[in-house]
Design an enzyme around this catalytic site. Structure first.
Site, PDB file in Angstrom:
ATOM      1  N   TRP A 107      37.647 105.519  -5.832  1.00 57.04           N
ATOM      2  CA  TRP A 107      37.609 106.987  -5.818  1.00 57.04           C
ATOM      3  C   TRP A 107      38.504 107.603  -6.880  1.00 57.04           C
ATOM      4  O   TRP A 107      38.140 108.608  -7.505  1.00 57.04           O
ATOM      5  CB  TRP A 107      37.932 107.504  -4.423  1.00 57.04           C
ATOM      6  CG  TRP A 107      36.849 107.155  -3.449  1.00 57.04           C
ATOM      7  CD1 TRP A 107      36.925 106.290  -2.390  1.00 57.04           C
ATOM      8  CD2 TRP A 107      35.491 107.610  -3.480  1.00 57.04           C
ATOM      9  NE1 TRP A 107      35.707 106.191  -1.761  1.00 57.04           N
ATOM     10  CE2 TRP A 107      34.812 106.989  -2.406  1.00 57.04           C
ATOM     11  CE3 TRP A 107      34.781 108.479  -4.302  1.00 57.04           C
ATOM     12  CZ2 TRP A 107      33.460 107.217  -2.140  1.00 57.04           C
ATOM     13  CZ3 TRP A 107      33.432 108.714  -4.054  1.00 57.04           C
ATOM     14  CH2 TRP A 107      32.792 108.087  -2.966  1.00 57.04           C
ATOM     15  N   ASP A 176      44.390 113.107  -3.587  1.00 61.75           N
ATOM     16  CA  ASP A 176      43.203 113.042  -2.731  1.00 61.75           C
ATOM     17  C   ASP A 176      43.621 112.325  -1.456  1.00 61.75           C
ATOM     18  O   ASP A 176      43.889 111.120  -1.468  1.00 61.75           O
ATOM     19  CB  ASP A 176      42.094 112.269  -3.464  1.00 61.75           C
ATOM     20  CG  ASP A 176      40.863 112.015  -2.597  1.00 61.75           C
ATOM     21  OD1 ASP A 176      40.843 112.439  -1.429  1.00 61.75           O
ATOM     22  OD2 ASP A 176      39.924 111.375  -3.106  1.00 61.75           O
ATOM     23  N   LYS A 200      35.992 112.197   6.799  1.00 57.60           N
ATOM     24  CA  LYS A 200      36.555 110.883   7.088  1.00 57.60           C
ATOM     25  C   LYS A 200      37.547 110.918   8.250  1.00 57.60           C
ATOM     26  O   LYS A 200      37.552 110.043   9.088  1.00 57.60           O
ATOM     27  CB  LYS A 200      37.230 110.317   5.829  1.00 57.60           C
ATOM     28  CG  LYS A 200      36.250 110.050   4.700  1.00 57.60           C
ATOM     29  CD  LYS A 200      36.949 109.468   3.489  1.00 57.60           C
ATOM     30  CE  LYS A 200      35.996 109.258   2.328  1.00 57.60           C
ATOM     31  NZ  LYS A 200      34.928 108.281   2.601  1.00 57.60           N
TER      32      LYS A 200
END
Length: 370
Positions: A107, A176, A200
């Site tokens: 990511w 993040d 998530k």
């Protein structure tokens, strides 16, 4: 090995992920009639007093949970984490034209690639496809001219999690936290921007939580789309355009659930206990199970492992997944880019759920590791 099918479905998905059953029942109860409005939250105008109160209450709840200082704005944005990859760069990189990216997994690598469309990206650590550790900070190549330093606090694909907050020598830090937000206490004052796609760990898909320090507003590039402009969204209290009202509503209920269940201290204590249960089985299996991530960087939220050796035995892994499915354990297959098994142990996954998975892992190992 026991063959009876589990009576309860256990969701170990990496995202969209499990939500607290208590919250789902609350949502179910209010789905048709929200409060005293006689209509569903999904039908309600975002300009009504009822929705604006919900919006403000949700902001206050997360501010209380994370102890967010007054000089930070809380935004509810759209586009998910991927949208924020662009938004971060479009809002911040034009300050100096360059940004530092600490790439430790899939990511953060994607975020760096997206940011490179809008400015110069400096890769702080050597480029690799083998994400199993966090290089020692003494080896980092930080640029003192960077507009910001970016990292992903928890990499869901590779299972690498930062156990500390990077020291950026005064450069604004962007993180993040999509997959470990509200799972541990964090000093928000050390960050310029924190963002987290809800799906998530804190809610359903559709909304992204953004926490931005006020001095970083007003720096967006002229090409930044309005919907991704932190300054405009902060000015209009996240209601510049139609927000994802239902997702924000559910997320607000998750914030309250966290508060009722011990806050961040409670979530962190359970995260440590749950993850230790699985890692201990892996480490004590005499190599039958293996986790590629170095112990100091192992994620509490996403536990990747292989079965039958470091490279994995596909037949054994398939048998493991089939057996898990029969016992009601869902979404344990590893990410398509790395294979193997992955157990995601987010806040909503209970200790009892993890104990059932741990028992199955032990039984499976005892049956096949002879």
């Amino acid at each position: 090995m026991a063959s009876n099918t589990a009576s309860k479905v256990l969701n170990f998905g990496a995202g969209p992920a499990k939500l607290p059953e208590e919250v789902l029942l609350e949502v179910q109860k209010e789905l048709v009639h929200y409060g005293t409005t006689q209509i569903s939250i999904m039908e309600m105008s975002h300009r009504t007093a009822e929705y604006m109160k919900l919006n403000d209450d949700a902001q206050q709840a997360v501010r209380d949970l994370l102890n967010i200082p007054k000089n930070y704005k809380i935004l509810f944005m759209q586009g998910g984490g991927t949208g924020l990859f662009a938004a971060v760069a479009l809002n911040l990189i034009s300050e100096t034209g360059t940004a530092d990216y600490i790439v430790t997994g899939a990511w953060s690598a994607k975020a760096a690639k997206e940011a490179a469309k809008y400015g110069k990206v400096n890769l702080v650590v050597p480029k690799t496809d083998n994400y199993v550790d966090i290089p020692d900070p003494s080896t980092w190549n930080l640029d003192p001219n960077a507009s910001y330093v970016y990292y992903c606090a928890n990499e869901t694909v590779h299972g690498v999690e930062f156990p500390y907050i990077p020291d950026t020598k005064g450069i604004p830090l962007v993180s993040d936290m999509s997959s470990n937000i509200l799972s541990r206490e964090v000093d928000v004052s050390k960050f310029g921007v924190i963002f987290a796609g809800a799906q998530k760990n804190i809610g359903p898909p559709g909304v992204t939580l953004v926490i931005v320090r006020e001095d970083l507003l007003g720096k967006a590039a002229t090409i930044c789309p309005t919907v991704l402009d932190f300054t405009i969204m902060a000015k209009d209290n996240s209601i510049h355009n139609t927000p994802p009202t239902f997702s924000i509503y559910v997320m607000s209920r998750v914030f309250e659930w966290i508060r009722r269940n011990g806050g961040l201290k409670g979530m962190e204590a359970r995260a440590i206990e749950k993850s230790h249960l699985i890692y201990d089985i892996i480490d004590n299996s005499n190599g039958f199970y293996s986790c590629p991530v170095k112990s100091a960087a192992r994620s509490r939220m996403n536990v990747p492992f292989r079965i039958g050796g470091a490279q994995g035995n596909e037949a054994l892994e398939k048998e493991f997944l089939n057996g898990a499915q029969k016992r009601g354990m869902l979404q344990l297959k590893g990410h398509r880019s790395v294979g193997g098994i992955r157990a995601s142990l987010y806040n909503a996954v209970s200790l009892e759920d993890v104990k059932i998975l741990a028992q199955y892992m032990t039984e499976f190992c005892n049956q096949h590791n002879k």
